[in-house]
Design a protein around this motif. Structure first.
Motif, PDB file in Angstrom:
ATOM      1  N   THR A 117      -5.466   1.582   4.361  1.00  0.00           N
ATOM      2  CA  THR A 117      -4.332   0.269   4.653  1.00  0.00           C
ATOM      3  C   THR A 117      -3.433   0.393   3.376  1.00  0.00           C
ATOM      4  OG1 THR A 117      -6.350  -1.149   5.447  1.00  0.00           O
ATOM      5  CG2 THR A 117      -4.254  -2.132   4.613  1.00  0.00           C
ATOM      6  N   LEU A 118      -1.986  -0.036   3.962  1.00  0.00           N
ATOM      7  CA  LEU A 118      -0.893  -0.168   3.183  1.00  0.00           C
ATOM      8  C   LEU A 118      -0.573  -1.363   2.880  1.00  0.00           C
ATOM      9  CD1 LEU A 118       1.086   2.923   4.813  1.00  0.00           C
ATOM     10  CD2 LEU A 118      -0.837   3.100   3.147  1.00  0.00           C
ATOM     11  N   ILE A 119      -0.503  -1.863   1.537  1.00  0.00           N
ATOM     12  CA  ILE A 119      -0.123  -3.124   1.344  1.00  0.00           C
ATOM     13  C   ILE A 119       0.892  -3.109   0.308  1.00  0.00           C
ATOM     14  CG2 ILE A 119      -2.499  -4.157   1.794  1.00  0.00           C
ATOM     15  CD1 ILE A 119      -2.975  -4.238  -1.415  1.00  0.00           C
ATOM     16  N   GLY A 120       1.625  -4.407   0.197  1.00  0.00           N
ATOM     17  CA  GLY A 120       2.950  -4.499  -0.805  1.00  0.00           C
ATOM     18  C   GLY A 120       3.781  -5.478  -0.082  1.00  0.00           C
ATOM     19  N   PRO A 121       4.978  -5.647  -0.875  1.00  0.00           N
ATOM     20  CA  PRO A 121       5.870  -6.568  -0.482  1.00  0.00           C
ATOM     21  C   PRO A 121       6.727  -6.260   0.400  1.00  0.00           C
ATOM     22  CG  PRO A 121       6.605  -5.623  -2.813  1.00  0.00           C
ATOM     23  CD  PRO A 121       5.165  -5.358  -2.413  1.00  0.00           C
ATOM     24  N   SER A 122       7.471  -7.022   1.233  1.00  0.00           N
ATOM     25  CA  SER A 122       8.300  -6.414   2.361  1.00  0.00           C
ATOM     26  C   SER A 122       9.509  -5.735   1.719  1.00  0.00           C
ATOM     27  CB  SER A 122       8.891  -7.752   2.911  1.00  0.00           C
ATOM     28  OG  SER A 122       8.143  -8.450   3.662  1.00  0.00           O
ATOM     29  N   GLY A 123       9.803  -4.616   2.306  1.00  0.00           N
ATOM     30  CA  GLY A 123      11.077  -3.651   2.057  1.00  0.00           C
ATOM     31  C   GLY A 123      10.195  -2.597   0.976  1.00  0.00           C
ATOM     32  N   SER A 124       9.059  -2.444   0.681  1.00  0.00           N
ATOM     33  CA  SER A 124       8.329  -1.454  -0.141  1.00  0.00           C
ATOM     34  C   SER A 124       8.370  -0.058   0.403  1.00  0.00           C
ATOM     35  CB  SER A 124       7.234  -2.065  -0.649  1.00  0.00           C
ATOM     36  OG  SER A 124       6.071  -2.386   0.204  1.00  0.00           O
ATOM     37  N   GLY A 125       8.572   0.090   1.561  1.00  0.00           N
ATOM     38  CA  GLY A 125       8.465   1.534   2.191  1.00  0.00           C
ATOM     39  C   GLY A 125       7.091   1.629   3.141  1.00  0.00           C
ATOM     40  N   LYS A 126       6.487   0.663   3.321  1.00  0.00           N
ATOM     41  CA  LYS A 126       5.162   0.779   4.104  1.00  0.00           C
ATOM     42  C   LYS A 126       5.105   1.078   5.412  1.00  0.00           C
ATOM     43  CE  LYS A 126       3.753  -3.472   3.578  1.00  0.00           C
ATOM     44  NZ  LYS A 126       4.931  -3.940   3.076  1.00  0.00           N
ATOM     45  N   HIS A 174      -0.651  -7.773   6.440  1.00  0.00           N
ATOM     46  CA  HIS A 174      -0.600  -8.813   5.327  1.00  0.00           C
ATOM     47  C   HIS A 174      -1.846  -9.310   5.593  1.00  0.00           C
ATOM     48  CE1 HIS A 174       3.504  -8.193   4.041  1.00  0.00           C
ATOM     49  NE2 HIS A 174       3.941  -8.422   5.460  1.00  0.00           N
ATOM     50  N   GLU A 175      -3.142  -8.971   6.133  1.00  0.00           N
ATOM     51  CA  GLU A 175      -4.224  -9.613   6.390  1.00  0.00           C
ATOM     52  C   GLU A 175      -5.277  -9.073   5.007  1.00  0.00           C
ATOM     53  OE1 GLU A 175      -4.966 -12.110   8.294  1.00  0.00           O
ATOM     54  OE2 GLU A 175      -3.180 -12.034   9.410  1.00  0.00           O
ATOM     55  N   MET A 176      -5.095  -9.486   4.046  1.00  0.00           N
ATOM     56  CA  MET A 176      -5.743  -8.695   2.949  1.00  0.00           C
ATOM     57  C   MET A 176      -7.294  -8.828   3.099  1.00  0.00           C
ATOM     58  SD  MET A 176      -3.296  -7.789   0.842  1.00  0.00           S
ATOM     59  CE  MET A 176      -2.186  -7.668   2.129  1.00  0.00           C
ATOM     60  N   ARG A 177      -7.681  -9.792   3.457  1.00  0.00           N
ATOM     61  CA  ARG A 177      -9.358  -9.922   3.769  1.00  0.00           C
ATOM     62  C   ARG A 177      -9.789  -8.755   4.727  1.00  0.00           C
ATOM     63  NH1 ARG A 177      -7.736 -14.888   2.151  1.00  0.00           N
ATOM     64  NH2 ARG A 177      -8.901 -15.866   0.392  1.00  0.00           N
ATOM     65  N   PHE A 178      -9.088  -8.679   5.767  1.00  0.00           N
ATOM     66  CA  PHE A 178      -9.330  -7.632   6.743  1.00  0.00           C
ATOM     67  C   PHE A 178      -9.120  -6.571   6.208  1.00  0.00           C
ATOM     68  CE2 PHE A 178      -7.922  -4.955  10.446  1.00  0.00           C
ATOM     69  CZ  PHE A 178      -9.066  -5.061  10.926  1.00  0.00           C
ATOM     70  N   ALA A 179      -8.040  -6.155   5.359  1.00  0.00           N
ATOM     71  CA  ALA A 179      -8.001  -4.753   4.668  1.00  0.00           C
ATOM     72  C   ALA A 179      -9.066  -4.377   3.905  1.00  0.00           C
ATOM     73  CB  ALA A 179      -6.602  -4.963   3.931  1.00  0.00           C
TER      74      ALA A 179
END
Length: 259
Positions: free
Chosen positions: A39-48, A212-217
């Motif tokens: 899973t790739l997480i991070g702010p919008s525009g970060s390249g994910k 952006h579903e952190m618990r699922f990630a």
């Protein structure tokens, strides 16, 4: 990380991606093992999402090397913005499936035809065989009873589940999810996450998920990567990243999204 197979199926080596003067990925290095769920997480525009779009050959990159199961994304002497022929790109796309934020179903086709159209036209599968497999896949996502419906007759969650079945119908080696629940009403998110959870637990697919579903990630991943400004700032097992992040930016991001 998944310990079943250490052979990378995906390998980015010093990949740089620019949009004009904006550098989105900067000498990016990243590999994924066969069967691994990342899973790739991070702010919008970060390249994910750019990582996924490059893998799907939707975006070219300017520098570096990328391979999928040993197949290079560039041909020797390749031309055009992808530095590869359309035939070569099709060979890569046949190994990758992608589920987008928007469902992108064909509105004039039934659910079943949406699922089987690409296997018949692209893979050359016999229609009868494709229909049997298509119904099996719709059964897997809980929608076999909707096979003769049209997309407009389905909820957003149901349409996204059809999109997942459609991606699986191409028998991909790698399945990409680009924020697959972001366009859904909150009450419909759970049904799509349930299907993805089942795929992760029951199938040996390699999966990359931007969400952006952190618990699922935390629940479904073998590895979580935190992106910021075109780089992976921190990566590790879900319990490490969510429980004891070492990077200050990771801590700030998780604090903002988890409250």
């Amino acid at each position: 990380m998944n310990e079943k197979n250490e052979t990378p199926i995906i390998e980015f080596s010093d990949v740089t991606k620019r949009f004009g003067v904006l550098t989105v990925l900067d000498n990016f290095n990243f590999s994924v093992a066969k069967g691994e769920k990342v899973t790739l997480i991070g702010p919008s525009g970060s390249g994910k999402s750019t990582v996924l779009r490059i893998l799907m050959t939707l975006e070219p990159f300017q520098e570096g090397r990328l391979t999928l199961d040993g197949i290079s994304y560039h041909e020797p002497g390749g031309r055009g913005r992808f530095q590869a022929s359309e035939r070569h790109l099709r060979q890569i796309r046949n190994h990758v499936g992608m589920v987008f934020q928007s469902f992108n179903l064909f509105p004039h086709m039934t659910v079943l035809r949406n699922v089987i159209e690409a296997p018949v036209r692209v893979l050359g599968m016999q229609r009868e065989e494709a229909e049997v497999r298509g119904i099996d896949l719709l059964q897997m996502v809980g929608l076999a009873d909707k096979k003769d419906h049209y997309p407009a007759q389905l909820s957003g969650g149901q349409q996204q589940r059809v999109a997942i079945a459609r991606a699986l119908a191409m028998r991909p080696r790698v399945l990409l999810f680009d924020e697959p629940t972001s366009a859904l009403d909150p009450q419909l998110v759970g049904e799509v996450l349930s299907v993805i959870r089942g795929l992760a637990h029951e199938h040996d697919l390699t999966m990359l998920l931007v969400t952006h579903e952190m618990r699922f990630a935390r629940e479904m991943s073998d590895r979580v990567c935190f992106f910021d400004k075109g780089r992976i700032c921190e990566q590790g097992a879900p319990d490490e990243i969510f429980g004891q992040p070492k990077n200050e930016r990771t801590r700030e991001f998780l604090s903002s999204v988890l409250g």
